[in-house]
Design an enzyme around this catalytic site. Sequence first.
Site, PDB file in Angstrom:
ATOM      1  N   LYS A  59      -5.608  -8.372   4.064  1.00  0.00           N
ATOM      2  CA  LYS A  59      -5.562  -6.910   3.980  1.00  0.00           C
ATOM      3  C   LYS A  59      -4.199  -6.477   3.463  1.00  0.00           C
ATOM      4  O   LYS A  59      -4.084  -5.551   2.649  1.00  0.00           O
ATOM      5  CB  LYS A  59      -5.851  -6.295   5.347  1.00  0.00           C
ATOM      6  CG  LYS A  59      -5.970  -4.763   5.336  1.00  0.00           C
ATOM      7  CD  LYS A  59      -4.651  -4.041   5.558  1.00  0.00           C
ATOM      8  CE  LYS A  59      -4.818  -2.532   5.562  1.00  0.00           C
ATOM      9  NZ  LYS A  59      -3.528  -1.825   5.672  1.00  0.00           N
ATOM     10  N   HIS A  95       7.684   0.008   9.369  1.00  0.00           N
ATOM     11  CA  HIS A  95       6.515   0.850   9.145  1.00  0.00           C
ATOM     12  C   HIS A  95       6.612   2.146   9.945  1.00  0.00           C
ATOM     13  O   HIS A  95       6.340   3.231   9.428  1.00  0.00           O
ATOM     14  CB  HIS A  95       5.249   0.089   9.539  1.00  0.00           C
ATOM     15  CG  HIS A  95       3.999   0.880   9.381  1.00  0.00           C
ATOM     16  ND1 HIS A  95       3.410   1.091   8.146  1.00  0.00           N
ATOM     17  CD2 HIS A  95       3.217   1.528  10.274  1.00  0.00           C
ATOM     18  CE1 HIS A  95       2.329   1.824   8.288  1.00  0.00           C
ATOM     19  NE2 HIS A  95       2.186   2.104   9.578  1.00  0.00           N
ATOM     20  N   GLU A  97      -0.513   4.833   2.508  1.00  0.00           N
ATOM     21  CA  GLU A  97       0.060   4.080   3.638  1.00  0.00           C
ATOM     22  C   GLU A  97       1.564   3.908   3.503  1.00  0.00           C
ATOM     23  O   GLU A  97       2.060   3.401   2.487  1.00  0.00           O
ATOM     24  CB  GLU A  97      -0.614   2.706   3.754  1.00  0.00           C
ATOM     25  CG  GLU A  97      -0.138   1.928   4.964  1.00  0.00           C
ATOM     26  CD  GLU A  97      -0.939   0.666   5.215  1.00  0.00           C
ATOM     27  OE1 GLU A  97      -0.425  -0.220   5.923  1.00  0.00           O
ATOM     28  OE2 GLU A  97      -2.071   0.570   4.720  1.00  0.00           O
ATOM     29  N   ASP A 122     -11.747  -0.009 -10.401  1.00  0.00           N
ATOM     30  CA  ASP A 122     -12.695   0.024  -9.291  1.00  0.00           C
ATOM     31  C   ASP A 122     -12.140  -0.753  -8.100  1.00  0.00           C
ATOM     32  O   ASP A 122     -12.234  -1.983  -8.041  1.00  0.00           O
ATOM     33  CB  ASP A 122     -14.029  -0.569  -9.752  1.00  0.00           C
ATOM     34  CG  ASP A 122     -15.141  -0.415  -8.726  1.00  0.00           C
ATOM     35  OD1 ASP A 122     -14.844  -0.170  -7.541  1.00  0.00           O
ATOM     36  OD2 ASP A 122     -16.322  -0.544  -9.120  1.00  0.00           O
TER      37      ASP A 122
END
Length: 432
Positions: free
Chosen positions: A268, A382, A90, A284
């Site tokens: 998030k 972004h 991202e 993990d």
Amino acid sequence: MAAKKSTNRKTSRIAGFHKLERLARLEAVAKFAGLKAATKKHFAETGNLPSEIAERLIENVIGTMNVPIGIATNVIVDGREILVPMATEESSVVAAVCNAAKQCRNSGGVTTSNSGPLMIAQIQLIDIADPETARQKILERKSDIAGICNATDPLLVELGGGFEDIEVRVLQTAGGPMVITHLIVDTRDAMGANAVNTMAENLAPHIAKWTGGRTHLRILTNLADRRVARARALWKAKSIGGAKVRDAMMAAYHFAAADPYRATTHNKGIMNGISAVTLATGNDTRAIEAGAHAFAARSGQYSPLTRWEVTKDGDLAGVLELPLALGIVGGATRAHPTAQACLEIMDINKAEDLQSVVAAVGLLQNFAALKALATVGVQKGHMALHAQNIAMMAGAVGAEIDAIAKFLTKSGTVRQDVAEKELARRRNKIAK
């Protein structure tokens, strides 16, 4: 006349597929899917993960998925200057951490603490008529339980870990009462899933014998709330744009604290950073994500993992708290050469040190997101980076990528169709 059945139907039933060598598996997949030669060649190359290691990590391997690793600079954790590897696809995630870390350097960076490397395994007891009595019988056997668990993993005990404690709960469920035993185990520098699961498996028959019930599930919980990492940092108001920016960020936080819809995206963003370092070190990511989101909902309402305050001096203080079941030994962390290289960059020798770095990155990531949202908006920075991805999707190569990305950003329309038209125009102009 009845139509004849096709004899050329494809089937995903490939007998002995798992026994084939990797390239033979790839050939079978290529035949099934009609892959182009270039696609086959792409899968054949495994990058910096040797084929023989890839085949030991998961099943039915045909190739690898290489994710970019970027370095977050400017980071100070507990007074130590550190470069942090982050594996993510991202745009803007790595840059955000760099910027957030730079803005709190004048107040000492990020300070962390950990609750210790404790993991929990659960043993489910069912078909029990007297659950409260069964609970007491299990608690009375604490010393026996310690012996059984520690005998399962003497090396862990030798390293200073092993059984720590038990908790026993009676749950009223739709299927009747259940008695749930929690084994609390110090797993030292390992994530610990295999260790605690084996202990639970070995202990389960004894619990059944002591209580007269039937043990069923025996597995760890990823809500590792005995393995909590905490991070805090201070951003001076003058370093972040003044009181107006500070108050705008606080308003954004208050929104997340009151509304689970906003809190979900708030968290998030935190996990953008946490998962990137987790992946880079071979840990993990699914376990970390599951534990974090369960922890965020422990009050009964899904809430932010961070807390933000204004200090008496008018500065902005942020804290992050979440479970981080991370290890530096065992599994992919030990087997994957890139994971080992990332630990080497950070000079990490203890699991708790990795927890500290990961928690720090999560807090920095959240600061950056709140500031972007509260000021210029998240899309401006972004999309400038995302424009490069769109340029490549449109077919741009080499110097064309930056040229097309700049055109898209300046035009304010970052879309593939626009990029394709501009790329074609430039190429036609050069051809003429």
